[in-house]
Design a protein around this motif. Structure first.
Motif, PDB file in Angstrom:
ATOM      1  N   CYS A   1       3.382   4.472   7.713  1.00 20.91           N
ATOM      2  CA  CYS A   1       4.361   3.459   7.301  1.00 20.91           C
ATOM      3  C   CYS A   1       4.900   2.710   8.520  1.00 20.91           C
ATOM      4  CB  CYS A   1       5.524   4.115   6.566  1.00 20.91           C
ATOM      5  SG  CYS A   1       5.055   4.805   4.988  1.00 20.91           S
ATOM      6  N   GLU A   2       5.159   3.447   9.571  1.00 22.67           N
ATOM      7  CA  GLU A   2       5.674   2.828  10.792  1.00 22.67           C
ATOM      8  C   GLU A   2       4.638   1.883  11.394  1.00 22.67           C
ATOM      9  OE1 GLU A   2       6.899   4.436  15.158  1.00 22.67           O
ATOM     10  OE2 GLU A   2       7.618   5.591  13.444  1.00 22.67           O
ATOM     11  N   ARG A   3       3.383   2.297  11.399  1.00 21.57           N
ATOM     12  CA  ARG A   3       2.317   1.452  11.946  1.00 21.57           C
ATOM     13  C   ARG A   3       2.190   0.177  11.123  1.00 21.57           C
ATOM     14  NH1 ARG A   3      -2.231   4.832  11.818  1.00 21.57           N
ATOM     15  NH2 ARG A   3      -1.161   6.018  13.393  1.00 21.57           N
ATOM     16  N   TRP A   4       2.282   0.288   9.781  1.00 23.21           N
ATOM     17  CA  TRP A   4       2.205  -0.875   8.900  1.00 23.21           C
ATOM     18  C   TRP A   4       3.369  -1.831   9.190  1.00 23.21           C
ATOM     19  CZ3 TRP A   4      -1.157  -3.162   5.864  1.00 23.21           C
ATOM     20  CH2 TRP A   4      -0.716  -4.085   4.931  1.00 23.21           C
TER      21      TRP A   4
ATOM     22  N   PRO B   1       0.817  -1.213   0.000  1.00 23.48           N
ATOM     23  CA  PRO B   1       0.000   0.000   0.000  1.00 23.48           C
ATOM     24  C   PRO B   1       0.851   1.263   0.000  1.00 23.48           C
ATOM     25  CG  PRO B   1      -0.064  -1.098   2.131  1.00 23.48           C
ATOM     26  CD  PRO B   1       0.708  -1.987   1.209  1.00 23.48           C
ATOM     27  N   LYS B   2       0.271   2.346  -0.486  1.00 23.43           N
ATOM     28  CA  LYS B   2       0.956   3.641  -0.494  1.00 23.43           C
ATOM     29  C   LYS B   2       0.404   4.474   0.657  1.00 23.43           C
ATOM     30  CE  LYS B   2       1.741   3.677  -5.423  1.00 23.43           C
ATOM     31  NZ  LYS B   2       1.539   4.378  -6.679  1.00 23.43           N
ATOM     32  N   PHE B   3       1.276   4.975   1.503  1.00 24.95           N
ATOM     33  CA  PHE B   3       0.863   5.736   2.668  1.00 24.95           C
ATOM     34  C   PHE B   3       1.211   7.204   2.503  1.00 24.95           C
ATOM     35  CE2 PHE B   3       1.857   1.439   4.273  1.00 24.95           C
ATOM     36  CZ  PHE B   3       0.581   1.087   4.655  1.00 24.95           C
ATOM     37  N   SER B   4       0.459   8.066   3.193  1.00 26.32           N
ATOM     38  CA  SER B   4       0.670   9.502   3.094  1.00 26.32           C
ATOM     39  C   SER B   4       1.683  10.014   4.093  1.00 26.32           C
ATOM     40  CB  SER B   4      -0.631  10.253   3.347  1.00 26.32           C
ATOM     41  OG  SER B   4      -1.710   9.635   2.774  1.00 26.32           O
TER      42      SER B   4
END
Length: 101
Positions: free
Chosen positions: A10-13, A2-5
């Motif tokens: 990103c850290e949570r993923w 997935p692409k994060f804002s």
């Protein structure tokens, strides 16, 4: 992927992915093999095969949630409320591009 804002997303993923893989590894003893028509039956389950069979486990366990509410026309955006664009994070490149001659 997935692409994060935001970097926080990103850290949570990155924190959630090992937990999901660990959950699939622990669940491989309780799932039954239900291969798709083009797949061969197997004794050793990969995380993808376990994830494919987890629907049967969830059906047996059930869910603590209530039934979904009926849909209808949404009220839309409130009149007079300002809209804001989401903040963009800078792109981080992995390699340095050599300067052009």
């Amino acid at each position: 992927m997935p692409k994060f804002s935001t970097p926080k997303q990103c850290e949570r993923w990155s924190d959630v992915m090992p937990l999901m893989t660990w959950e699939l590894w622990l669940a491989r003893d309780i799932v039954t093999d239900n291969p798709l028509p083009w797949q061969k039956s197997s004794d050793k389950f990969t995380p993808g095969r376990v994830a494919q069979a987890m629907g049967g486990v969830f059906a047996v366990i059930g869910t603590p949630t209530s039934a979904p509410k009926p849909r209808g026309k949404s009220p839309g955006w409130q009149t007079g409320k300002k809209r804001h664009r989401k903040n963009r994070s800078p792109i981080v490149k992995k390699t340095v591009t050599p300067p052009r001659k």
